[in-house]
Motif scaffolding. Structure first.
Motif, PDB file in Angstrom:
ATOM      1  N   PHE A  34      -0.747  -3.144  -9.142  1.00  0.00           N
ATOM      2  CA  PHE A  34       0.166  -2.018  -9.379  1.00  0.00           C
ATOM      3  C   PHE A  34       1.324  -2.498 -10.246  1.00  0.00           C
ATOM      4  CE2 PHE A  34       4.154   0.082  -7.962  1.00  0.00           C
ATOM      5  CZ  PHE A  34       3.890   1.358  -8.435  1.00  0.00           C
ATOM      6  N   CYS A  35       1.733  -1.673 -11.204  1.00  0.00           N
ATOM      7  CA  CYS A  35       2.878  -1.995 -12.057  1.00  0.00           C
ATOM      8  C   CYS A  35       4.158  -1.579 -11.332  1.00  0.00           C
ATOM      9  CB  CYS A  35       2.782  -1.266 -13.393  1.00  0.00           C
ATOM     10  SG  CYS A  35       1.637  -2.027 -14.528  1.00  0.00           S
ATOM     11  N   SER A  36       4.857  -2.547 -10.798  1.00  0.00           N
ATOM     12  CA  SER A  36       6.044  -2.268  -9.996  1.00  0.00           C
ATOM     13  C   SER A  36       7.320  -2.457 -10.815  1.00  0.00           C
ATOM     14  CB  SER A  36       6.061  -3.203  -8.783  1.00  0.00           C
ATOM     15  OG  SER A  36       7.214  -2.994  -8.004  1.00  0.00           O
ATOM     16  N   SER A  37       8.356  -1.761 -10.387  1.00  0.00           N
ATOM     17  CA  SER A  37       9.667  -1.891 -11.025  1.00  0.00           C
ATOM     18  C   SER A  37      10.607  -2.647 -10.102  1.00  0.00           C
ATOM     19  CB  SER A  37      10.266  -0.510 -11.320  1.00  0.00           C
ATOM     20  OG  SER A  37       9.426   0.247 -12.161  1.00  0.00           O
ATOM     21  N   ILE A  38      11.457  -3.480 -10.675  1.00  0.00           N
ATOM     22  CA  ILE A  38      12.529  -4.109  -9.902  1.00  0.00           C
ATOM     23  C   ILE A  38      13.643  -3.079  -9.769  1.00  0.00           C
ATOM     24  CG2 ILE A  38      14.171  -6.011  -9.773  1.00  0.00           C
ATOM     25  CD1 ILE A  38      12.328  -7.674 -11.488  1.00  0.00           C
ATOM     26  N   VAL A  39      13.890  -2.616  -8.557  1.00  0.00           N
ATOM     27  CA  VAL A  39      14.883  -1.551  -8.354  1.00  0.00           C
ATOM     28  C   VAL A  39      16.228  -2.108  -7.885  1.00  0.00           C
ATOM     29  CG1 VAL A  39      13.161   0.223  -7.935  1.00  0.00           C
ATOM     30  CG2 VAL A  39      13.994  -1.108  -6.019  1.00  0.00           C
ATOM     31  N   GLU A  40      16.222  -3.307  -7.312  1.00  0.00           N
ATOM     32  CA  GLU A  40      17.466  -3.958  -6.909  1.00  0.00           C
ATOM     33  C   GLU A  40      17.275  -5.467  -7.024  1.00  0.00           C
ATOM     34  OE1 GLU A  40      18.500  -2.830  -2.923  1.00  0.00           O
ATOM     35  OE2 GLU A  40      18.188  -0.692  -3.311  1.00  0.00           O
ATOM     36  N   ALA A  41      18.376  -6.180  -7.207  1.00  0.00           N
ATOM     37  CA  ALA A  41      18.311  -7.640  -7.244  1.00  0.00           C
ATOM     38  C   ALA A  41      19.672  -8.207  -6.888  1.00  0.00           C
ATOM     39  CB  ALA A  41      17.871  -8.140  -8.617  1.00  0.00           C
ATOM     40  N   ARG A  42      19.662  -9.334  -6.199  1.00  0.00           N
ATOM     41  CA  ARG A  42      20.911 -10.026  -5.860  1.00  0.00           C
ATOM     42  C   ARG A  42      20.582 -11.482  -5.552  1.00  0.00           C
ATOM     43  NH1 ARG A  42      22.414  -9.244   0.510  1.00  0.00           N
ATOM     44  NH2 ARG A  42      20.281  -8.980   1.311  1.00  0.00           N
TER      45      ARG A  42
ATOM     46  N   PRO B  64      12.568   3.383 -16.797  1.00  0.00           N
ATOM     47  CA  PRO B  64      11.860   3.644 -15.545  1.00  0.00           C
ATOM     48  C   PRO B  64      10.701   4.618 -15.637  1.00  0.00           C
ATOM     49  CG  PRO B  64      14.219   3.566 -15.170  1.00  0.00           C
ATOM     50  CD  PRO B  64      14.015   3.470 -16.648  1.00  0.00           C
ATOM     51  N   GLU B  65      10.779   5.632 -16.516  1.00  0.00           N
ATOM     52  CA  GLU B  65       9.720   6.644 -16.537  1.00  0.00           C
ATOM     53  C   GLU B  65       8.611   6.346 -17.519  1.00  0.00           C
ATOM     54  OE1 GLU B  65      13.214   7.894 -19.115  1.00  0.00           O
ATOM     55  OE2 GLU B  65      12.889   7.146 -17.080  1.00  0.00           O
ATOM     56  N   SER B  66       8.491   5.095 -17.992  1.00  0.00           N
ATOM     57  CA  SER B  66       7.544   4.819 -19.066  1.00  0.00           C
ATOM     58  C   SER B  66       6.217   4.243 -18.595  1.00  0.00           C
ATOM     59  CB  SER B  66       8.172   3.842 -20.069  1.00  0.00           C
ATOM     60  OG  SER B  66       8.348   2.577 -19.470  1.00  0.00           O
ATOM     61  N   ALA B  67       5.879   4.397 -17.328  1.00  0.00           N
ATOM     62  CA  ALA B  67       4.575   3.919 -16.863  1.00  0.00           C
ATOM     63  C   ALA B  67       3.467   4.643 -17.609  1.00  0.00           C
ATOM     64  CB  ALA B  67       4.440   4.143 -15.362  1.00  0.00           C
ATOM     65  N   VAL B  68       2.515   3.882 -18.133  1.00  0.00           N
ATOM     66  CA  VAL B  68       1.438   4.459 -18.927  1.00  0.00           C
ATOM     67  C   VAL B  68       0.321   4.931 -18.009  1.00  0.00           C
ATOM     68  CG1 VAL B  68      -0.253   4.013 -20.730  1.00  0.00           C
ATOM     69  CG2 VAL B  68       1.999   2.945 -20.831  1.00  0.00           C
ATOM     70  N   LYS B  69      -0.071   6.177 -18.144  1.00  0.00           N
ATOM     71  CA  LYS B  69      -1.160   6.708 -17.332  1.00  0.00           C
ATOM     72  C   LYS B  69      -2.218   7.329 -18.229  1.00  0.00           C
ATOM     73  CE  LYS B  69       1.591   7.635 -13.190  1.00  0.00           C
ATOM     74  NZ  LYS B  69       1.972   8.627 -12.178  1.00  0.00           N
TER      75      LYS B  69
ATOM     76  N   PRO C   5       8.679  -0.387 -15.148  1.00  0.00           N
ATOM     77  CA  PRO C   5       7.670  -1.289 -14.570  1.00  0.00           C
ATOM     78  C   PRO C   5       7.600  -2.610 -15.326  1.00  0.00           C
ATOM     79  CG  PRO C   5       6.628   0.519 -15.765  1.00  0.00           C
ATOM     80  CD  PRO C   5       8.083   0.848 -15.700  1.00  0.00           C
ATOM     81  N   THR C   6       7.811  -3.693 -14.593  1.00  0.00           N
ATOM     82  CA  THR C   6       7.842  -5.019 -15.218  1.00  0.00           C
ATOM     83  C   THR C   6       7.052  -6.074 -14.455  1.00  0.00           C
ATOM     84  OG1 THR C   6       9.909  -5.446 -14.038  1.00  0.00           O
ATOM     85  CG2 THR C   6      10.101  -4.697 -16.317  1.00  0.00           C
ATOM     86  N   VAL C   7       6.593  -5.765 -13.241  1.00  0.00           N
ATOM     87  CA  VAL C   7       5.956  -6.786 -12.401  1.00  0.00           C
ATOM     88  C   VAL C   7       4.641  -6.251 -11.855  1.00  0.00           C
ATOM     89  CG1 VAL C   7       6.223  -8.299 -10.408  1.00  0.00           C
ATOM     90  CG2 VAL C   7       8.234  -7.647 -11.727  1.00  0.00           C
ATOM     91  N   ARG C   8       3.576  -7.042 -11.982  1.00  0.00           N
ATOM     92  CA  ARG C   8       2.263  -6.651 -11.437  1.00  0.00           C
ATOM     93  C   ARG C   8       2.112  -7.210 -10.031  1.00  0.00           C
ATOM     94  NH1 ARG C   8      -1.974  -8.974 -15.337  1.00  0.00           N
ATOM     95  NH2 ARG C   8      -0.486 -10.692 -15.396  1.00  0.00           N
ATOM     96  N   ILE C   9       1.855  -6.336  -9.071  1.00  0.00           N
ATOM     97  CA  ILE C   9       1.797  -6.751  -7.669  1.00  0.00           C
ATOM     98  C   ILE C   9       0.541  -6.206  -7.001  1.00  0.00           C
ATOM     99  CG2 ILE C   9       4.313  -6.801  -7.501  1.00  0.00           C
ATOM    100  CD1 ILE C   9       4.092  -4.193  -5.836  1.00  0.00           C
ATOM    101  N   PHE C  10       0.178  -6.813  -5.877  1.00  0.00           N
ATOM    102  CA  PHE C  10      -0.913  -6.304  -5.040  1.00  0.00           C
ATOM    103  C   PHE C  10      -0.741  -6.885  -3.644  1.00  0.00           C
ATOM    104  CE2 PHE C  10      -2.292 -10.283  -6.839  1.00  0.00           C
ATOM    105  CZ  PHE C  10      -2.964 -10.932  -5.799  1.00  0.00           C
ATOM    106  N   PRO C  11      -1.229  -6.201  -2.607  1.00  0.00           N
ATOM    107  CA  PRO C  11      -1.087  -6.733  -1.249  1.00  0.00           C
ATOM    108  C   PRO C  11      -2.105  -7.824  -0.993  1.00  0.00           C
ATOM    109  CG  PRO C  11      -2.267  -4.662  -1.174  1.00  0.00           C
ATOM    110  CD  PRO C  11      -1.871  -4.872  -2.612  1.00  0.00           C
ATOM    111  N   ARG C  12      -1.684  -8.826  -0.266  1.00  0.00           N
ATOM    112  CA  ARG C  12      -2.631  -9.867   0.142  1.00  0.00           C
ATOM    113  C   ARG C  12      -3.265  -9.416   1.447  1.00  0.00           C
ATOM    114  NH1 ARG C  12      -1.561 -16.372   0.646  1.00  0.00           N
ATOM    115  NH2 ARG C  12      -3.671 -16.965   1.213  1.00  0.00           N
ATOM    116  N   ARG C  13      -4.596  -9.317   1.414  1.00  0.00           N
ATOM    117  CA  ARG C  13      -5.297  -8.820   2.595  1.00  0.00           C
ATOM    118  C   ARG C  13      -6.295  -9.859   3.074  1.00  0.00           C
ATOM    119  NH1 ARG C  13      -7.390  -3.208   0.278  1.00  0.00           N
ATOM    120  NH2 ARG C  13      -6.499  -3.836  -1.694  1.00  0.00           N
TER     121      ARG C  13
END
Length: 812
Positions: A316-324, A348-353, A597-605
């Motif tokens: 999933f193409c995830s966005s960084i919404v907060e950082a500290r 933020p609204e530029s996710a390609v579909k 969207p800047t980070v590709r993520i997926f759940p580890r199952r």
């Protein structure tokens, strides 16, 4: 003996892989078997079928069929172990199949001969559990073992164990199914296909990698260099060889780079990578074919999906919404570069579909901008101050609705990060040096049409981890056009003492990646096929979730120590943490409040039904002990956040129940004479809770006590019963670690442990901390309970693990 390949069965090579290591090993073996069958024995397979273990029914239906002119259908398995003795996600169905009682009774594998390579980590007590399980159960299901179970340890490096196994497993399997026996003297105890074993690991039931080890005398001859060194790599090698000779060859007057015999190098085979470079723009029909294939195999995800469909192959193409920064880290002076980074990132609204499918393709940062950002960070976070340069970054990432259930406190999320921009550019410069290829040329990789830059950035592992592999170095040596550079690379790839010394100080000691290797040895010229065949696939990095979606719907948090150090004046940064820190700069400095969207993520199952690193049912009513020094505390912050939410919900529920009961019995107006009227307000009902202890440690209280406010708030509101903190560098003469605090609480901990109603969680570094903590628990039990007999405390701890009362989430 077979007269034609039609009489021979396929060779099945299957893998169970979580991080990609098992898959890479299996596919490399499949490539080798397809390109060059073993010459030491007659042919014994017609073709090679490689895939995940869970494809056993779909692609390996021949296992119960007559193998033709050989005795058995040959099967080779490479399998890792995840979590705490769990099989990887793509091996779960197979493990459940061979475990069933009716499967064992029906003996479906009587026509199968098998060999298993198990990957594991000796930092875990259950070393190579899944591989051992498969090896045992396949025998119970009627299979015949052709070669003893082989074990490879990720904690000490896989290559030393895997390479000997790769060199012998196919030949051993072939000789076994062909019925070829070797003449043996006084060695009747060895079965066909077995060979001399290396040192056994862990316990007597474990069998280490088995290879026919012949004593090989290093064949080295001096190759003096009279001309100036042809590259910086050669110059560095000459310098290190002088050091080596001074240490190990006292009195010798030799100089130069020794030549290495082929017997000391890893075996290389022809590359069969399915990578095609398209010199022109993608033809319309090819693009249509690739797109139709992608759509046909795509799993469309939506909020209506019943389960998360994202995985390693489809992130999933995830966005960084907060950082500290969780440490006391300054961002002063980073505003300018942060603005430049923000301007280069998607909005933020530029996710390609397309056709309802979210395509996770993220354009990498401009290499020059990325390097400028790293330079700015290096200036602000000077390594001159070893305390302030240590920093822990927390990023909050967006989640799709159908992934929320798969990201609970205690879970890990995989992040796919690109190779370092400078490394990517160096590789592209080499591939495009002829002028016939451009960075934006199109490539067909396993049926998918991609841009060359995208392939180099995100589909291969070009990091330091890849360069450490001797096979990679041997491939680079074979493709070097300068004889001197080739000699150095061959020495680096070899097993001889001088080569190991050079490898330790040049490759490992300086953390070279592929870009560094190419810059130091510029005569190396590889085409795309060879490059893709030599390097491993991109490997995800996993991070523990430090928040609860019950409190933060649609997003989750992770915490990571930023890897940042210097070697010989060169600044080195962690691939994943360095990448995240650069992307997060606009949010860290406040120049932006949101990013696209800047980070590709997926759940580890993990596919097994085994115990997972999660809170127990009715967690608030159980006694819990959390032990997590440093960033190991991250999942426990998520646990506490989730428990607080559960406490509030339970309190509201009980209060509402009392209110309804009061409404049903109160008649009103019947006041007792002389007494004030009672209020109709219902006092919140306290929730019955167990005790919750958190043991946390760091170096300095004022700098790297991460999540301090969260811990103190949990203590104040009762979610946390006791907080134990250790600061190891505040008194240099008396370093205090979490183990010291646990022993100080020994009597109470022993009581909690022996009462049988406690859950103990350990998270963090597995190289030392996890073992030290478990040893401390054993000491606590021996000192403060009646477990004084030999092995009693160990058996008790083992029982806790088996019952899911002691859970570990550790990393090497």
């Amino acid at each position: 003996m077979a007269s034609s390949s039609q009489q021979l069965p396929p060779l099945s090579i299957l893998y169970g892989s979580a991080t990609g290591n098992s898959e890479h090993i299996a596919k490399k073996l499949a490539e080798r078997c397809s390109a060059s069958p073993p010459s030491s024995c007659p042919p014994f397979y017609s073709t090679v079928i490689c895939g995940p273990l869970d494809d056993y029914k779909k692609k390996h239906k021949h296992w119960d069929k007559d193998p033709g002119s050989v005795s058995h259908n040959p099967v080779i398995i490479v399998c890792a172990t995840t979590g705490n003795a769990d099989p990887p996600e793509n091996a779960g169905r197979f493990c459940r199949y061979i475990k069933r009682k009716n499967t064992i009774e029906s003996k479906p594998l009587t026509k199968v001969s098998y060999s298993v390579l198990a990957l594991g980590d000796t930092n875990y007590d259950v070393f190579c559990a899944t591989g051992k399980f498969i090896d045992k159960k396949m025998g119970e299901c009627g299979g015949t073992r052709a070669m003893k179970l082989a074990l490879a340890d990720e904690a000490t490096g896989l290559e030393d164990d895997v390479e000997p196994w790769l060199q012998h497993v196919v030949e051993t399997m072939g000789r076994f199914v062909l019925g070829i026996t070797e003449k043996k003297e006084n060695n009747d105890e060895k079965s066909a296909g077995s060979a001399t074993t290396m040192e056994e690991k862990k316990d007597e039931s474990d069998v280490a990698v088995e290879v026919a080890t012949e004593s090989v005398t290093p064949i080295l001859k001096e190759d003096p260099i009279s001309a100036p060194p042809s590259s910086s790599g050669v110059a560095l090698a000459l310098s290190r060889m002088t050091e080596y000779r001074a240490l190990h060859e006292t009195g010798t007057s030799s100089s130069g780079i020794p030549s290495v015999d082929d017997a000391l190098l890893p075996t290389l085979v022809a590359c069969t990578s399915t990578t095609d470079l398209l010199t022109d723009r993608v033809p319309t029909e090819l693009r249509a074919f690739a797109d139709s294939e992608a759509v046909a195999t795509a799993t469309v995800t939506s909020s209506a999906s019943s389960a998360c469909q994202y995985n390693h192959a489809r992130p999933f193409c995830s966005s960084i919404v907060e950082a500290r920064y969780l440490t006391q880290t300054s961002v002063d002076g980073l505003e300018g570069i942060s603005t430049s980074v923000a301007d280069s990132l998607p909005v933020p609204e530029s996710a390609v579909k397309k056709d309802g499918e979210e395509k996770c393709r993220i354009e990498p940062l401009d290499p020059i901008l990325a390097i400028e950002a790293e330079s700015a960070l290096s200036t602000v976070h000077s390594l001159v101050d070893p305390i302030k340069s240590r920093r822990v970054l927390e990023v909050t990432l967006s989640l799709p609705e159908d992934m929320e259930a798969a990201v609970r406190p205690g879970d890990a999320v995989g992040i796919l990060v690109p190779n370092h921009p400078a490394c990517v550019q160096t590789i592209l410069d080499m591939l495009c040096a002829s002028g016939t290829t451009l960075p934006d040329s199109h490539v067909v990789l396993e049926g998918e049409t991609l841009v060359l830059r995208e392939v180099v950035a995100g589909r291969i592992d070009a990091s330091h981890c890849a360069v450490r592999q001797k096979r990679v170095l041997a491939t680079f040596a074979a493709n070097a056009t300068c004889d001197v550079q080739q000699n150095v690379l061959r020495l680096l790839a070899s097993k001889c003492a001088a080569g190991e010394y050079l490898h330790k100080h040049l490759i490992c000691g300086q953390s070279w990646d592929v870009g560094d290797l190419l810059r130091h040895f510029p005569s190396v010229k590889l085409d795309l096929r060879i490059l893709m065949g030599a390097l491993p696939a991109a490997v995800p990095r996993y991070y523990s979730v430090s928040s609860s979606t019950a409190v933060h719907p649609g997003k989750f948090k992770i915490a990571a120590s930023v890897v940042d150090f210097a070697v010989n004046g060169m600044r080195r940064r962690g691939l994943a943490t360095g990448h995240l820190e650069v992307l997060a700069l606009p949010l860290l400095t406040g120049v932006r409040s949101a990013l696209g969207p800047t980070v590709r993520i997926f759940p580890r199952r993990d596919a097994s039904a085994g115990t997972e690193f999660h809170l127990p049912h009715d967690a608030c009513k159980n006694n819990l002990i959390f032990i997590g020094p440093g960033t190991g505390v991250a999942p426990f912050i998520g646990f506490l956040e989730h428990m607080r939410a559960e406490n509030l919900e339970e309190s509201r529920r009980l209060t509402a129940g009392m209110s309804q009961a009061a409404e049903g019995t109160w008649r009103g107006g019947l006041e007792l004479e002389g007494r004030p009227a009672q209020s109709s307000a219902v006092v919140p009902v306290p929730v019955v809770r167990g005790s919750v202890d958190l043991f946390f440690g760091c170096r300095h209280r004022d700098h790297d006590w991460i999540y301090r406010k969260e811990m103190e708030d949990a203590l104040a509101d009762g979610t946390l019963t006791r907080l134990h903190t250790a600061f190891s560098r505040e008194d240099s003469s008396n370093k205090v670690y979490v183990q010291h605090l646990m022993e100080a609480e020994g009597k109470r901990l022993a009581s909690l442990l022996t009462d049988g109603g406690v859950y103990v969680y350990i998270c963090g570094d597995g190289n030392g901390m996890a073992r030290d903590v478990q040893d401390c628990i054993l000491r606590v039990l021996r000192t403060n309970s009646d477990m004084t007999g030999e092995g009693q405390a160990e058996d008790f701890l083992k029982g806790m693990k088996e019952r899911g009362r002691l859970l570990l989430d550790i990393w090497s």
